[in-house]
Design a protein around this motif. Structure first.
Motif, PDB file in Angstrom:
ATOM      1  N   LEU A   1      32.912  52.855  38.841  1.00  0.00           N
ATOM      2  CA  LEU A   1      34.316  52.841  39.260  1.00  0.00           C
ATOM      3  C   LEU A   1      34.558  53.854  40.378  1.00  0.00           C
ATOM      4  N   ARG A   2      33.982  55.025  40.259  1.00  0.00           N
ATOM      5  CA  ARG A   2      34.195  56.076  41.263  1.00  0.00           C
ATOM      6  C   ARG A   2      33.642  55.659  42.622  1.00  0.00           C
ATOM      7  N   SER A   3      32.442  55.098  42.636  1.00  0.00           N
ATOM      8  CA  SER A   3      31.833  54.721  43.915  1.00  0.00           C
ATOM      9  C   SER A   3      32.474  53.469  44.499  1.00  0.00           C
TER      10      SER A   3
ATOM     11  N   LEU B   1      48.405  53.938  41.359  1.00  0.00           N
ATOM     12  CA  LEU B   1      47.948  53.856  39.976  1.00  0.00           C
ATOM     13  C   LEU B   1      47.279  52.500  39.800  1.00  0.00           C
ATOM     14  N   LEU B   2      45.987  52.522  39.447  1.00  0.00           N
ATOM     15  CA  LEU B   2      45.224  51.284  39.320  1.00  0.00           C
ATOM     16  C   LEU B   2      44.789  51.042  37.879  1.00  0.00           C
ATOM     17  N   GLU B   3      44.717  49.762  37.534  1.00  0.00           N
ATOM     18  CA  GLU B   3      44.094  49.338  36.287  1.00  0.00           C
ATOM     19  C   GLU B   3      42.733  48.747  36.647  1.00  0.00           C
ATOM     20  N   LEU B   4      41.696  49.209  35.970  1.00  0.00           N
ATOM     21  CA  LEU B   4      40.328  48.830  36.324  1.00  0.00           C
ATOM     22  C   LEU B   4      39.603  48.254  35.120  1.00  0.00           C
ATOM     23  N   GLN B   5      38.835  47.205  35.364  1.00  0.00           N
ATOM     24  CA  GLN B   5      37.990  46.649  34.312  1.00  0.00           C
ATOM     25  C   GLN B   5      36.574  46.489  34.855  1.00  0.00           C
ATOM     26  N   PRO B   6      35.651  47.364  34.447  1.00  0.00           N
ATOM     27  CA  PRO B   6      34.265  47.197  34.881  1.00  0.00           C
ATOM     28  C   PRO B   6      33.619  46.033  34.117  1.00  0.00           C
TER      29      PRO B   6
ATOM     30  N   TYR C   1      40.319  50.809  32.226  1.00  0.00           N
ATOM     31  CA  TYR C   1      40.580  52.185  32.643  1.00  0.00           C
ATOM     32  C   TYR C   1      41.854  52.236  33.472  1.00  0.00           C
ATOM     33  N   TRP C   2      42.473  53.410  33.486  1.00  0.00           N
ATOM     34  CA  TRP C   2      43.528  53.718  34.439  1.00  0.00           C
ATOM     35  C   TRP C   2      43.025  54.806  35.373  1.00  0.00           C
ATOM     36  N   ALA C   3      43.394  54.709  36.640  1.00  0.00           N
ATOM     37  CA  ALA C   3      42.984  55.718  37.624  1.00  0.00           C
ATOM     38  C   ALA C   3      44.121  55.975  38.599  1.00  0.00           C
ATOM     39  N   LEU C   4      44.323  57.247  38.924  1.00  0.00           N
ATOM     40  CA  LEU C   4      45.201  57.623  40.023  1.00  0.00           C
ATOM     41  C   LEU C   4      44.319  57.823  41.249  1.00  0.00           C
ATOM     42  N   CYS C   5      44.623  57.115  42.337  1.00  0.00           N
ATOM     43  CA  CYS C   5      43.771  57.124  43.516  1.00  0.00           C
ATOM     44  C   CYS C   5      44.528  57.607  44.745  1.00  0.00           C
ATOM     45  N   VAL C   6      43.797  58.237  45.653  1.00  0.00           N
ATOM     46  CA  VAL C   6      44.362  58.666  46.925  1.00  0.00           C
ATOM     47  C   VAL C   6      44.312  57.468  47.866  1.00  0.00           C
ATOM     48  N   GLY C   7      45.492  57.003  48.306  1.00  0.00           N
ATOM     49  CA  GLY C   7      45.565  55.794  49.111  1.00  0.00           C
ATOM     50  C   GLY C   7      45.905  54.593  48.241  1.00  0.00           C
ATOM     51  N   ALA C   8      46.009  53.449  48.870  1.00  0.00           N
ATOM     52  CA  ALA C   8      46.322  52.203  48.156  1.00  0.00           C
ATOM     53  C   ALA C   8      45.345  51.123  48.602  1.00  0.00           C
TER      54      ALA C   8
END
Length: 323
Positions: free
Chosen positions: A220-222, A207-212, A133-140
């Motif tokens: 991913l959200r939590s 911008l994060l790359e995520l692999q559950p 997944y790709w996610a735009l997140c608030v903060g780093a």
């Protein structure tokens, strides 16, 4: 004079509301209804070459995978029409192979037969299917990349607005004296493991790359909001723990996105399933299936001056070789 003006204004408002109510009643009486939400034409679909019976769709955000109370339209409700569109009249309805949250967008596999769906679900159980997944997140996040191995449990939140969310159920906690203590994980908790890495960051957004590595509800959200303190942009559920309220964005983020504070409440979730890697049998080479992000995600990338990530640059899981 002021009182008379207020009375006239209230009367006009009441007349308008009555007119709207009469129009709604007439529409209901004739069965007329304005369709809402994505249609079957919005489910961009591809048959997998060489894999009879499997279809890839790029699910739009806001469309639930399954129906339920109060759900007017879902992927499942659109499957008969999608089957007719792809294969003609009399085609058997397609089947859902796995889950993708309502507010997320991206890659979702469908099957023409129970046997094809079974093959995908068996690959998922045997860890021969992975997602990125790709996610735009608030903060780093700190550190910028790593693995989160924190079980999750569904809990009712405190406060006047009672609702349920996934919560962290960690095995280790730091006590007041600084020592690390091990805790027994609740039997109701689910093992949840997420691998993440930061691709880019600027203006209070990353911008994060995520692999559950596991498949837990809202994993991913939590994990991002509660473990890394980096809620996903547009995540109005996990940006606050004890209440239901729109996400509040820092001023630098609002400026970068070019929106006023009230408009933040209408932001869509910026979480996109960009890639599925699927090995249908241990002997087969893996299939690499990719879906481009939706318009709202690309628009946010442009406003933040982030380079759109390349689908070709997504790494494959270990030991799976080249696509």
């Amino acid at each position: 004079m002021a009182a008379a003006g207020a009375t006239r204004g209230a009367r006009r408002l009441a007349e308008r509301l009555r007119a709207e109510k009469r129009l709604a009643e007439r529409s209901a009486g004739t069965g007329a209804r304005t369709p809402t939400g994505p249609t079957v034409r919005d489910l961009r679909a591809w048959s997998l070459p060489g894999e009879a019976g499997l279809i890839l769709i790029n699910k739009p955000p806001g469309l639930p995978t399954h129906g339920g109370p109060g759900v007017e339209r879902s992927v499942v409700s659109l499957l008969p029409a999608l089957s007719r569109l792809l294969f003609g009249g009399g085609a058997e309805p397609l089947r859902i192979c796995h889950r993708l949250d309502k507010d997320s967008s991206g890659a979702l596999l469908l099957a023409q037969s129970a046997e094809s769906a079974d093959r995908v679900q068996r690959a998922l159980r045997e860890h021969r299917m992975s997602r990125v997944y790709w996610a735009l997140c608030v903060g780093a996040p700190t550190p910028p990349e790593g693995i989160l191995d924190i079980p999750l449990i569904e809990k009712e939140t405190p406060g006047p607005q009672k609702h349920f969310k996934m919560a962290l159920c960690p095995r280790f906690r730091v006590s007041s004296d600084g020592s690390v203590q091990r805790f027994r994980v609740s039997r109701s908790a689910h093992e949840a493991v997420t691998q993440y890495r930061t691709l880019e960051k600027s203006s209070g957004v990353s911008l994060l790359e995520l692999q559950p590595l596991t498949g837990v509800k809202h994993q991913l959200r939590s994990h991002l909001a509660l473990a890394l303190s980096c809620p996903i942009l547009g995540d109005h559920k996990y940006s606050h723990w004890g209440r239901l309220a729109p996400q509040k964005l820092p001023a630098p983020v609002l400026r970068s996105l070019g929106i006023p504070s009230p408009q933040a409440r209408s932001l869509l979730l910026h979480l996109h399933a960009a890639q599925i890697t699927l090995q249908l049998s241990p002997e087969d080479p893996p299939l690499v299936l990719r879906c481009a992000p939706p318009k709202h995600f690309l628009s946010a990338l442009r406003r933040l001056k982030f380079s759109p990530p390349s689908l070709q640059d997504i790494p494959l899981p270990p030991d799976e070789g080249s696509p």
